[in-house]
Design a protein around this motif. Structure first.
Motif, short mmCIF file in Angstrom:
data_model
loop_
_atom_site.label_atom_id
_atom_site.label_comp_id
_atom_site.label_asym_id
_atom_site.label_seq_id
_atom_site.Cartn_x
_atom_site.Cartn_y
_atom_site.Cartn_z
N GLY A 1 0.86 -1.22 0.17
CA GLY A 1 -0.26 0.05 0.04
C GLY A 1 1.05 1.49 -0.07
O GLY A 1 0.28 2.43 -0.40
N ARG A 2 2.26 0.95 0.78
CA ARG A 2 3.34 2.27 0.87
C ARG A 2 3.75 2.45 -0.83
O ARG A 2 4.38 3.66 -1.23
CB ARG A 2 3.87 2.38 1.36
CG ARG A 2 3.65 2.38 3.13
CD ARG A 2 4.37 1.80 3.89
NE ARG A 2 3.91 1.47 4.67
CZ ARG A 2 4.51 2.09 6.38
NH1 ARG A 2 5.80 2.68 6.23
NH2 ARG A 2 4.06 1.17 7.01
N CYS A 3 3.43 1.58 -2.01
CA CYS A 3 3.92 2.29 -3.26
C CYS A 3 3.23 2.72 -3.95
O CYS A 3 2.04 2.15 -4.51
CB CYS A 3 4.13 0.45 -4.13
SG CYS A 3 6.42 -0.10 -2.88
N ARG A 4 3.03 3.81 -3.92
CA ARG A 4 1.43 4.42 -4.92
C ARG A 4 1.51 4.55 -5.88
O ARG A 4 1.04 4.74 -6.56
CB ARG A 4 2.06 6.12 -4.18
CG ARG A 4 1.68 6.19 -2.89
CD ARG A 4 0.51 5.87 -2.39
NE ARG A 4 0.72 6.76 -0.33
CZ ARG A 4 -0.20 5.74 0.04
NH1 ARG A 4 -0.49 4.90 0.35
NH2 ARG A 4 0.58 6.36 1.51
N ARG A 5 3.05 4.35 -6.56
CA ARG A 5 2.97 3.55 -8.37
C ARG A 5 2.47 2.93 -8.84
O ARG A 5 1.72 2.93 -9.87
CB ARG A 5 4.14 4.59 -9.09
CG ARG A 5 4.49 5.60 -7.88
CD ARG A 5 6.28 5.65 -8.84
NE ARG A 5 6.97 7.42 -8.66
CZ ARG A 5 7.92 7.52 -9.00
NH1 ARG A 5 8.66 6.80 -9.84
NH2 ARG A 5 7.97 8.80 -8.98
N LEU A 6 1.90 1.97 -7.55
CA LEU A 6 1.73 0.16 -8.27
C LEU A 6 0.43 0.76 -8.10
O LEU A 6 -0.65 0.89 -7.51
CB LEU A 6 1.59 -0.60 -7.53
CG LEU A 6 4.03 -0.68 -7.17
CD1 LEU A 6 3.62 -2.11 -6.49
CD2 LEU A 6 3.91 -1.21 -8.78
N SER A 7 -0.93 0.38 -9.71
CA SER A 7 -2.15 -0.24 -10.25
C SER A 7 -2.24 -1.09 -8.98
O SER A 7 -1.37 -2.04 -8.17
CB SER A 7 -2.07 -0.15 -11.35
OG SER A 7 -1.84 -2.07 -11.24
N ALA A 8 -3.51 -1.63 -8.54
CA ALA A 8 -4.53 -2.43 -7.84
C ALA A 8 -4.14 -3.89 -8.52
O ALA A 8 -3.67 -4.38 -7.34
CB ALA A 8 -5.82 -2.61 -7.42
N PRO A 9 -4.47 -3.93 -9.66
CA PRO A 9 -3.82 -5.12 -10.24
C PRO A 9 -2.45 -5.68 -10.13
O PRO A 9 -2.36 -6.86 -9.63
CB PRO A 9 -4.27 -5.15 -11.27
CG PRO A 9 -5.28 -4.67 -11.52
CD PRO A 9 -4.73 -3.33 -11.03
N ALA A 10 -1.27 -5.08 -9.89
CA ALA A 10 -0.35 -5.03 -9.51
C ALA A 10 0.41 -5.55 -8.33
O ALA A 10 0.91 -6.19 -8.21
CB ALA A 10 0.96 -4.14 -10.51
N LYS A 11 -0.24 -4.72 -7.34
CA LYS A 11 -0.50 -5.25 -5.90
C LYS A 11 -0.82 -6.71 -6.07
O LYS A 11 -0.20 -7.29 -5.14
CB LYS A 11 -1.13 -4.57 -5.25
CG LYS A 11 -0.29 -2.77 -5.12
CD LYS A 11 -1.30 -1.61 -3.68
CE LYS A 11 -0.20 -0.09 -4.69
NZ LYS A 11 -1.19 0.70 -3.82
N ILE A 12 -2.12 -7.02 -6.16
CA ILE A 12 -2.54 -8.14 -6.05
C ILE A 12 -1.53 -9.08 -6.83
O ILE A 12 -1.05 -10.81 -6.21
CB ILE A 12 -3.86 -7.94 -6.97
CG1 ILE A 12 -4.77 -7.80 -6.28
CG2 ILE A 12 -4.28 -10.35 -6.70
CD1 ILE A 12 -6.11 -6.97 -7.38
#
Length: 133
Positions: A100-111
């Motif tokens: 969640g601290r990685c603001r540049r990543l999209s939600a699908p990328a975080k998943i």
């Protein structure tokens, strides 16, 4: 011991418990404060596995009996299981907090990153257990 780690952190931070739910998969605590800050949530989720790692490590270092070694194995297994970053585990909450601290990543990328972390974590546990020779 694991849950005692979480409760110790809650009481040390003077948080108030609103509700406690017990299930087959653990304990869910609702705090009166509502949503915690990122750092508080991270340390709250780390506190349970940290107690297991500390207990297991101390038992391995100073426990001479077979019972101490078995207890250490249980503590380390609980830490490993709860740090697995899937489902509603402490590991999933820790991964979500850090990603969640990685603001540049999209939600699908975080998943997908979280799933990749789970695969790497599982492979690491298997390697540590000698599964790959």
């Amino acid at each position: 011991m694991h849950e005692a780690g979480h409760f110790t952190y809650v009481f040390a931070c003077k948080m108030r418990i609103k509700r406690i739910d017990f299930s087959l998969f653990g304990v869910r605590v609702t705090l009166s404060e509502g949503r915690l800050r990122e750092g508080q949530e991270l340390f709250l989720n780390l506190s349970g596995p940290a107690v297991n790692l500390l207990s297991g490590g101390l038992l391995l270092l100073w426990g001479d009996s077979m019972q101490a070694k078995r207890a250490a194995a249980v503590h380390l297994a609980v830490a490993a299981a709860t740090l697995f970053p899937l489902g509603n585990s402490d590991g999933a909450a820790i991964a979500a907090n850090l990603l969640g601290r990685c603001r540049r990543l999209s939600a699908p990328a975080k998943i997908w990153l979280r799933r990749g972390l789970a695969v790497l974590y599982f492979a690491g546990i298997m390697a540590a257990g000698g599964a790959f020779g």
